[in-house]
Design an enzyme around this catalytic site. Structure first.
Site, PDB file in Angstrom:
ATOM      1  CG  ASP A  31      -1.994 -10.097 -20.650  1.00 44.33           C
ATOM      2  OD1 ASP A  31      -2.163  -9.098 -19.918  1.00 44.33           O
ATOM      3  OD2 ASP A  31      -2.275 -11.256 -20.312  1.00 44.33           O
ATOM      4  CD  GLU A  33      -2.033  -2.399 -27.047  1.00 43.93           C
ATOM      5  OE1 GLU A  33      -1.717  -1.239 -26.749  1.00 43.93           O
ATOM      6  OE2 GLU A  33      -3.176  -2.755 -27.384  1.00 43.93           O
ATOM      7  CE1 TYR A  34       3.696  -4.990 -17.931  1.00 44.66           C
ATOM      8  CE2 TYR A  34       4.652  -6.984 -18.864  1.00 44.66           C
ATOM      9  CZ  TYR A  34       4.599  -6.031 -17.860  1.00 44.66           C
ATOM     10  OH  TYR A  34       5.468  -6.128 -16.799  1.00 44.66           O
ATOM     11  CG  ASP A  35       3.418 -10.024 -23.467  1.00 42.81           C
ATOM     12  OD1 ASP A  35       3.660  -9.734 -22.269  1.00 42.81           O
ATOM     13  OD2 ASP A  35       2.672 -10.943 -23.808  1.00 42.81           O
ATOM     14  CB  SER A  80       5.178 -10.953  17.783  1.00 37.56           C
ATOM     15  OG  SER A  80       5.536 -11.032  19.132  1.00 37.56           O
ATOM     16  CG  LEU A  81       0.727  -7.460  16.392  1.00 34.25           C
ATOM     17  CD1 LEU A  81      -0.342  -7.637  15.318  1.00 34.25           C
ATOM     18  CD2 LEU A  81       0.713  -6.026  16.915  1.00 34.25           C
ATOM     19  CD  GLU A 111      -3.088  -2.349   9.915  1.00 34.40           C
ATOM     20  OE1 GLU A 111      -3.193  -1.187   9.486  1.00 34.40           O
ATOM     21  OE2 GLU A 111      -2.003  -2.888  10.172  1.00 34.40           O
ATOM     22  CE  LYS A 113      -1.882 -11.525  14.027  1.00 33.54           C
ATOM     23  NZ  LYS A 113      -1.336 -12.669  13.325  1.00 33.54           N
ATOM     24  CG  ASP A 115      -2.805 -17.109   8.564  1.00 35.47           C
ATOM     25  OD1 ASP A 115      -1.694 -17.028   9.136  1.00 35.47           O
ATOM     26  OD2 ASP A 115      -3.571 -18.073   8.699  1.00 35.47           O
ATOM     27  CE1 TYR A 221      -3.451  -5.373  -0.419  1.00 36.26           C
ATOM     28  CE2 TYR A 221      -4.257  -7.294   0.779  1.00 36.26           C
ATOM     29  CZ  TYR A 221      -4.373  -6.381  -0.263  1.00 36.26           C
ATOM     30  OH  TYR A 221      -5.426  -6.480  -1.133  1.00 36.26           O
ATOM     31  CE  LYS A 313      -4.652 -15.422  16.488  1.00 37.67           C
ATOM     32  NZ  LYS A 313      -3.340 -15.732  16.032  1.00 37.67           N
ATOM     33  CB  CYS A 407     -21.625 -48.354  -6.016  1.00 35.43           C
ATOM     34  SG  CYS A 407     -22.668 -46.954  -5.600  1.00 35.43           S
ATOM     35  CB  CYS A 410     -26.479 -48.899  -6.854  1.00 27.83           C
ATOM     36  SG  CYS A 410     -25.071 -48.874  -7.966  1.00 27.83           S
ATOM     37  CB  CYS A 425     -20.905 -45.811  -8.921  1.00 24.12           C
ATOM     38  SG  CYS A 425     -22.313 -46.852  -9.297  1.00 24.12           S
ATOM     39  CB  CYS A 431     -26.126 -45.729  -9.192  1.00 25.31           C
ATOM     40  SG  CYS A 431     -25.509 -45.169  -7.604  1.00 25.31           S
TER      41      CYS A 431
HETATM   42  S1  IVH Z   1       1.893  -5.167  12.910  1.00 20.69           S
HETATM   43  C1  IVH Z   1       4.723  -4.090  16.072  1.00 20.69           C
HETATM   44  N1  IVH Z   1      -0.129  -5.539  11.305  1.00 20.69           N
HETATM   45  O1  IVH Z   1       1.155 -10.702  12.717  1.00 20.69           O
HETATM   46  C2  IVH Z   1       3.690  -4.829  15.382  1.00 20.69           C
HETATM   47  N2  IVH Z   1       1.170  -7.419  11.892  1.00 20.69           N
HETATM   48  O2  IVH Z   1       2.179 -11.187  15.718  1.00 20.69           O
HETATM   49  C3  IVH Z   1       4.177  -5.551  14.207  1.00 20.69           C
HETATM   50  N3  IVH Z   1       0.457  -9.498  10.804  1.00 20.69           N
HETATM   51  O3  IVH Z   1       4.614 -10.977  12.570  1.00 20.69           O
HETATM   52  C4  IVH Z   1       3.169  -6.254  13.422  1.00 20.69           C
HETATM   53  N4  IVH Z   1      -1.193  -8.632   9.654  1.00 20.69           N
HETATM   54  O4  IVH Z   1       3.339 -11.295  10.400  1.00 20.69           O
HETATM   55  C5  IVH Z   1       0.879  -6.121  11.964  1.00 20.69           C
HETATM   56  N5  IVH Z   1      -1.931  -5.692   9.840  1.00 20.69           N
HETATM   57  C6  IVH Z   1      -0.922  -6.275  10.503  1.00 20.69           C
HETATM   58  C7  IVH Z   1      -0.632  -7.637  10.384  1.00 20.69           C
HETATM   59  C8  IVH Z   1       0.415  -8.178  11.109  1.00 20.69           C
HETATM   60  C9  IVH Z   1      -0.513  -9.721   9.931  1.00 20.69           C
HETATM   61  C10 IVH Z   1       1.360 -10.534  11.341  1.00 20.69           C
HETATM   62  C11 IVH Z   1       2.816 -10.235  11.171  1.00 20.69           C
HETATM   63  C12 IVH Z   1       3.427 -10.256  12.536  1.00 20.69           C
HETATM   64  C13 IVH Z   1       2.374 -10.942  13.359  1.00 20.69           C
HETATM   65  C14 IVH Z   1       2.349 -10.287  14.704  1.00 20.69           C
END
Ligand code: IVH
Length: 669
Positions: A31, A33-35, A80-81, A111, A113, A115, A221, A313, A407, A410, A425, A431
């Site tokens: 760190d 050297e980075y600084d 969305s998926l 891959e 999913k 959260d 990611y 899921k 407690c 005891c 306690c 105890c």
């Molecule tokens: S692809 C056309 N890949 O899940 C597809 N979504 O219900 C677009 N999410 O709103 C999404 N990991 O926030 C994709 N590896 C992943 C994901 C991912 C999380 C979330 C994302 C999206 C929701 C889809």
């Protein structure tokens, strides 16, 4: 090198170091050297403000607020998926893809999913220009200033073969470590905690002031793409897209694979299911995407979700249930933890009937009543916890939690010292919940020094109800000991001798052995010196205690709490009745050593460092753990390491054991 060339170099170098640290998780430079580089860059920017560009590392935290309420239109919508909750639904997904493409088997990119929250990052000629939330899928909010503070997100892409315009889609989230640290800070400041990492990430991104976001560590990611100009530059498959992202310095999760057919999908799902609890962040499933871009286009979309992808899921890590009651549990150190008794509910695949509420303040902060409907969370190996109460569902008769004053194990009184979150306690010696801990502390070398009374023996003595308090140790007979597991007659005899030997001890060690909170070895010595007998200490009032060297209000309160508890007094009386001989050590103060600070390092030829420490402290010297300019002497034995080096650097005198003994002896003469 000219200033401008040096400036360009610094920008690239700092970007390279950030990438190594935040994306590859493999720092290149310390760190410091980075600084140094960073400060140099800032200095150049101060003399040449017109050189500063958007991709400078100094531009991660801008002074400007976010245009949170500025709408950003997504040229390519953020969809969305569809979800698959059971394997059957994943099987049906694969069947539909095969039928749609008229192919016997399909290659999928699989891959995690994540959260968190979906984000679209717009790069123009490799420079991050704008970031937007998903919003309703067609337009979102401008969060550029906040996204720029995320060090894992490059302000400028590496290399050169990237599209001129590209929307990188991915997930912003918070790791467990950063989430816990953030919540701990909130607890320390008596502020409201976030229920889960997802909410914490969302809350951090919606800050108006990017300086606040900059203090929260967010991760990212990349997993998709929106607009791409020119379109021919779009990689031919999803896996190639992610590989290209990685080349350009964008964070891409390592847990991804290209798999064949439904068998490949299910085995990926199962593998990740095993991994889930060890991941440093939350995932709620895996995502399958038809790998070939062309096949994706052939399959197209239904309403607002692609036909070529599905989210498979995992069981939810949160569930709703009701609080049937709130009990308290007593830990090994006497800590009292409120625990919610719950109507049984399946969370993360396991039936949960109890969940921790941490401490009384947490119950108040989360405002949890008995009878409430609550969110329960169980992630990984973590103990299930009650996250929040659904206030709209609170029954009229819901009762608030009242911390017991005694407690439950005891009956000793429960006390909470000022400034501490945890109630305890006070019956430490008595105890049952604290027995094992109390006995081990009592017997340790620096306390009563009963050699051979370790964890395995204490466990058996307590579990078989042979020993309840330290006083019982002095009633033990050979038979009782010899019958224990892993205990021959010889070791039983040795242990008895050790117990016998511990009868004559110093008052200071005895006081330390009682295990009174905040009374360490050195306070115990001061107390012994001041009071001269255990009886005098037992009769002490708070104001007497405050007279003792280094005893402040916290220590005094803790002592009073302990000594007022009649259960503890009984055990002390039993110990004295067992015939302990407690001596007050004669002071061997050596005026020549008073006020001098010693540091001990390495292996001394004849005595242990602990022994040397005792001798020095008895003579009135101090013993410190680290060398500074204030150190008077460093006593070095064999294999002395960095402390010796430090002493030499600072010019602190270094002596050996023989010289130490000379110094000590000069005192007694
Ligand atoms: S692809 C056309 N890949 O899940 C597809 N979504 O219900 C677009 N999410 O709103 C999404 N990991 O926030 C994709 N590896 C992943 C994901 C991912 C999380 C979330 C994302 C999206 C929701 C889809």
């Amino acid at each position: 090198m000219t200033d401008s060339a040096r400036y360009a170099w610094l920008k690239d170098e700092l970007a390279r170091l950030d990438h190594a640290y935040y994306v590859l998780d493999d720092p290149i430079l310390p760190d410091i050297e980075y600084d140094q580089f960073y400060r140099e860059l800032i200095a150049i920017e101060q003399s040449h403000p017109d050189w500063v560009t958007l991709d400078s590392p100094s531009q991660r935290v801008s002074g400007q607020a976010n245009n949170l309420f500025t709408e950003v239109k997504h040229v390519v919508p953020m969809l969305s998926l569809n979800n698959a909750l059971e394997n059957d639904e994943a099987i049906a997904f694969d069947r539909r893809c095969r039928e749609g493409l008229e192919l016997p088997e399909i290659n999928y990119a699989a891959e995690l999913k994540f959260d968190g929250l979906a984000i679209s990052l717009r790069y123009e000629n490799g420079i991050l220009m704008q970031a937007a939330t998903r919003g309703d899928g067609f337009s979102g909010e401008d969060v550029t200033a906040n996204i720029r503070t995320i060090k894992a997100i490059p302000l400028k892409l590496k290399g050169s073969h990237f599209p001129e315009v590209m929307d990188v889609r991915g997930e912003v989230f918070m790791s467990h470590k950063d989430f816990n640290a953030l919540n701990q800070q909130a607890i320390d400041k008596s502020e409201k905690t976030f229920a889960n990492p997802r909410n914490a990430a969302a809350g951090s991104l919606r800050q108006l002031d990017p300086k606040v976001t900059a203090q929260r560590t967010l991760s990212f990611y990349a997993y998709g793409i929106g607009q791409c100009e020119p379109p021919q530059q779009m990689p031919q498959s999803h896996s190639q897209l992610l590989d290209a992202y990685q080349q350009w310095g964008l964070p891409v999760c390592e847990h991804r694979a290209v798999v064949k057919g439904i068998d490949g999908l299910i085995s990926f799902y199962e593998k990740v299911g095993q991994l889930r609890d060890q991941l440093p962040y939350d995932i709620d499933g895996v995502v399958y995407k038809v790998n070939s871009r062309e096949q994706q286009e052939d399959l197209g979309f239904v309403s607002r979700a692609p036909r070529f992808a599905v989210a498979h899921k995992f069981p939810a890590q949160e569930a709703l249930t009701t609080v049937l009651g709130i009990d308290v549990q007593v830990g090994r150190t006497g800590a009292i933890t409120p625990v919610a008794r719950l109507a049984p509910v399946v969370v993360g695949g396991v039936t949960v009937t109890n969940a921790t509420l941490h401490n009384e303040d947490e119950v108040r902060r989360k405002d949890i009543h008995i009878g409430d409907t609550v969110v329960v969370r169980r992630a990984g190996d973590v103990i299930p916890e009650v996250v929040s109460a659904i206030l709209e569902k609170r029954p009229v008769a819901a009762a608030s939690f009242i911390m017991p004053t005694e407690c439950p194990v005891c009956g000793s009184h429960i006390e909470k010292l000022e400034g501490e979150a945890i109630a305890r306690c006070s019956g430490g010696l008595f105890c049952p919940a604290q027995r094992k801990q109390a006995l081990l502390h009592f017997a340790q070398r620096r306390a009563m020094d009963i050699e051979g009374l370790g964890e395995k023996i204490v466990d058996q003595l307590v579990d078989l109800q042979i020993v309840r308090t330290p006083a019982d140790l002095y009633q033990l007979g050979l038979m009782a000991l010899a019958n224990l597991e892993r205990m021959g007659e010889k070791s039983a005899e040795n242990l008895l001798v050790a117990i016998q030997k511990s009868r004559s001890n110093t008052l200071a060690r005895f006081i330390f052995a009682l295990g009174i909170r905040h009374v360490g070895e050195s306070t115990a010595k001061d107390l012994a010196k001041y009071f001269g007998s255990i009886e005098a200490l037992m009769d002490a009032k708070e104001e007497d205690l405050l007279q003792v060297n280094d005893v402040g209000p916290v220590v005094a309160k803790s002592l009073i709490g302990f000594l007022q508890e009649s259960h503890n007094r009984e055990v002390i009386e039993q110990l004295l009745a067992a015939g302990l001989q407690l001596e007050v050590e004669q002071s061997q103060i050596n005026p020549a050593l008073v006020g001098k600070t010693f540091v001990l390092t390495g292996t001394l030829p004849t005595m242990s460092r602990d022994q040397a420490k005792v001798l020095l402290e008895n003579a009135g010297a101090k013993v410190a753990g680290s060398v500074s300019a204030k150190t008077s002497y460093v006593v070095a034995g064999e294999e002395a390491g960095s402390k010796l080096e430090k002493a030499q650097q600072l010019g602190v005198p270094v002596i050996d054991e023989a010289e130490l003994l000379k110094l000590l002896n000069s005192s007694s003469n």
